[in-house]
Design an enzyme around this catalytic site. Structure first.
Site, PDB file in Angstrom:
ATOM      1  CG  ASP A   1      -0.287   0.086   2.529  1.00  0.00           C
ATOM      2  OD1 ASP A   1       0.690  -0.661   2.740  1.00  0.00           O
ATOM      3  OD2 ASP A   1      -0.730   0.879   3.380  1.00  0.00           O
TER       4      ASP A   1
ATOM      5  CD  GLU B   1       4.248   1.133   7.018  1.00  0.00           C
ATOM      6  OE1 GLU B   1       5.050   1.477   7.899  1.00  0.00           O
ATOM      7  OE2 GLU B   1       3.907   1.907   6.078  1.00  0.00           O
ATOM      8  CD  GLU B   2       2.977   4.346   3.919  1.00  0.00           C
ATOM      9  OE1 GLU B   2       2.828   5.078   4.915  1.00  0.00           O
ATOM     10  OE2 GLU B   2       4.060   4.226   3.328  1.00  0.00           O
TER      11      GLU B   2
ATOM     12  CG  ASP C   1       7.434   4.257   2.309  1.00  0.00           C
ATOM     13  OD1 ASP C   1       7.516   3.087   2.719  1.00  0.00           O
ATOM     14  OD2 ASP C   1       6.909   5.174   2.971  1.00  0.00           O
TER      15      ASP C   1
ATOM     16  CD  GLU D   1       8.792   0.706   5.706  1.00  0.00           C
ATOM     17  OE1 GLU D   1       9.045   1.614   4.886  1.00  0.00           O
ATOM     18  OE2 GLU D   1       7.632   0.400   6.043  1.00  0.00           O
TER      19      GLU D   1
ATOM     20  CG  HIS E   1       5.294   9.367   2.495  1.00  0.00           C
ATOM     21  ND1 HIS E   1       4.657   9.404   3.726  1.00  0.00           N
ATOM     22  CD2 HIS E   1       5.519   8.058   2.252  1.00  0.00           C
ATOM     23  CE1 HIS E   1       4.527   8.173   4.184  1.00  0.00           C
ATOM     24  NE2 HIS E   1       5.045   7.333   3.304  1.00  0.00           N
TER      25      HIS E   1
END
Length: 397
Positions: A75, A140-141, A106, A169, A366
């Site tokens: 995700d 996870e996000e 990520d 990660e 991000h």
């Protein structure tokens, strides 16, 4: 052999719009990579009232020990202003030696590289002398409720046991080989509400402004420092993240004021001792700082956020040494062993086996135009491939 190219693997994953909580085709793409390698793949949907259902994936190759887990998530966070991207956020375009797309760093890139590393290891060495599993979440996000924790519990209930885990990660601040995460600080959040008496700003003697109290209480949380750090962790740090009075009128004293805070804490504390310290600070400030002179102490409520993250550190030499040596052999850099940064799903995995984290360079995660260097994908695949060989060699000793 299929899935041997990390660039092709990542391209397939990026093209799946898997913004939390949507699966977006990413787990289906990963399953298509793993099954031809011989992995037995399970798709597990986790549910809980009040949260979106989440699809997760667990895949295992081999039946014997030692057993190495690779953990991660497909995700991704929302793309933001899509018009601001120079390449489509789900296009996987390559330009200037970099692949663009949400999740490139990520952390679809780490997954793509580990799949390629496993494929190369099998091609070069034959069947594994043990087992490798992929534990991949789609949450996870997001709230991290229907993801890694429930997938771990599901697998453990089936009898799965792991000897070590690598989380992919993005851990490197500047270049591949900079940093391995061998632990994480804890995280604790809460919200304070100070109660006052609403009234006219021109007649303060008839009211009590909670703003005065919330300022005193938040200052008490931030000063003095909670500690000076330890040998393995930086100092604990509390940040006030919101202050809200829900008041649009400049001539009205509000009836209450709230503030939220988050503290990232080291191994000087656990969640219970830290809560006790925070309450003691608030009680002292409330008693010493009435809303107006001569008035009673500040009245406040404190609500803790659910599920604090607990501080941990990994001291498994076979895991850390195997990864460190692999990084040094491929990049000629000696990685720093670090506990900096935020939290990750390693905080859940540490209850099942030793865990460390190592992945790509995190500078664009991000961000608009998230991207990864093609050379880094190939280098990380090489590191993972050497790590797999070295870990199974050490674990078998």
């Amino acid at each position: 052999m299929t899935a041997i190219d990390p660039v092709a693997n990542l391209s397939a994953l990026i093209r799946c719009p898997s913004v939390t909580p949507a699966e977006g085709g990413a787990l289906t793409a990963l399953e298509a990579m793993l099954k031809p390698l011989g992995f037995v793949v399970d798709r597990v949907t986790a549910t809980e009232d009040g949260t979106p259902d989440i699809e997760n994936l667990y895949a295992r190759l081999g039946t014997d020990g030692p057993h190495l887990m690779f953990a991660g998530h497909t995700d991704v966070v929302p793309v933001g202003d899509e018009a601001a991207w120079t390449h489509g956020p789900f296009s996987a375009d390559i330009a200037g030696g970099e692949m663009y797309g949400r999740g490139a760093v990520d952390m679809k890139g780490g997954i793509a590289c580990f799949v390629a590393a496993v494929a190369r290891h099998i091609e070069n060495n034959g069947p594994l002398k043990g087992s490798i599993s992929f534990l991949i979440t789609g949450d996870e996000e997001g709230p991290a409720i229907n993801g890694t924790t429930k997938l771990l519990e599901w697998a453990a209930a089936k009898g799965e046991r792991w000897d070590a885990c690598l989380v992919g990660e993005p851990t490197n601040p500047d270049q591949l080989g900079d940093m391995i995460k061998i632990g994480r600080r804890g995280s604790l959040s809460g919200t304070i509400t100070v109660h006052g008496v609403q009234g006219h700003a021109a007649y303060p003697h008839l009211a009590d402004s909670p703003v005065r109290g919330i300022l005193s209480l938040t200052q008490a949380l931030m000063d003095p420092p909670f500690d000076g750090g330890t040998d393995t962790f930086q100092p604990s740090n509390l940040e006030v993240t919101t202050i809200d009075v829900a008041n649009r009128a400049v001539n009205v004293i509000p009836s209450k004021a709230s503030a939220s805070f988050n503290i990232r804490f080291n191994d000087t504390w656990d969640a219970d001792s830290l809560k006790a310290e925070i309450i003691a600070r608030l009680d002292r400030a409330a008693a010493e700082s009435p809303l107006r002179p001569g008035r009673p102490p500040v009245r406040y409520d404190l609500v803790w956020s659910e599920r604090p993250s607990h501080v941990f550190i990994t001291r498994n030499n076979a895991l850390i040494a195997s990864l460190s040596k692999a990084i040094e052999m491929v990049t000629d850099r000696e990685p720093k062993l670090s506990t900096t940064g935020g939290t990750s799903d390693a905080r859940f995995i540490k209850d099942f086996c030793p865990v460390v984290e190592f992945g790509l360079v995190g500078q664009t995660m991000h961000m608009v135009d998230e991207r990864v260097a093609i050379d880094d994908l190939r280098t990380l695949t090489g590191i993972y491939e050497v790590f797999i060989s070295r870990w199974f060699g050490h674990a078998a000793d």
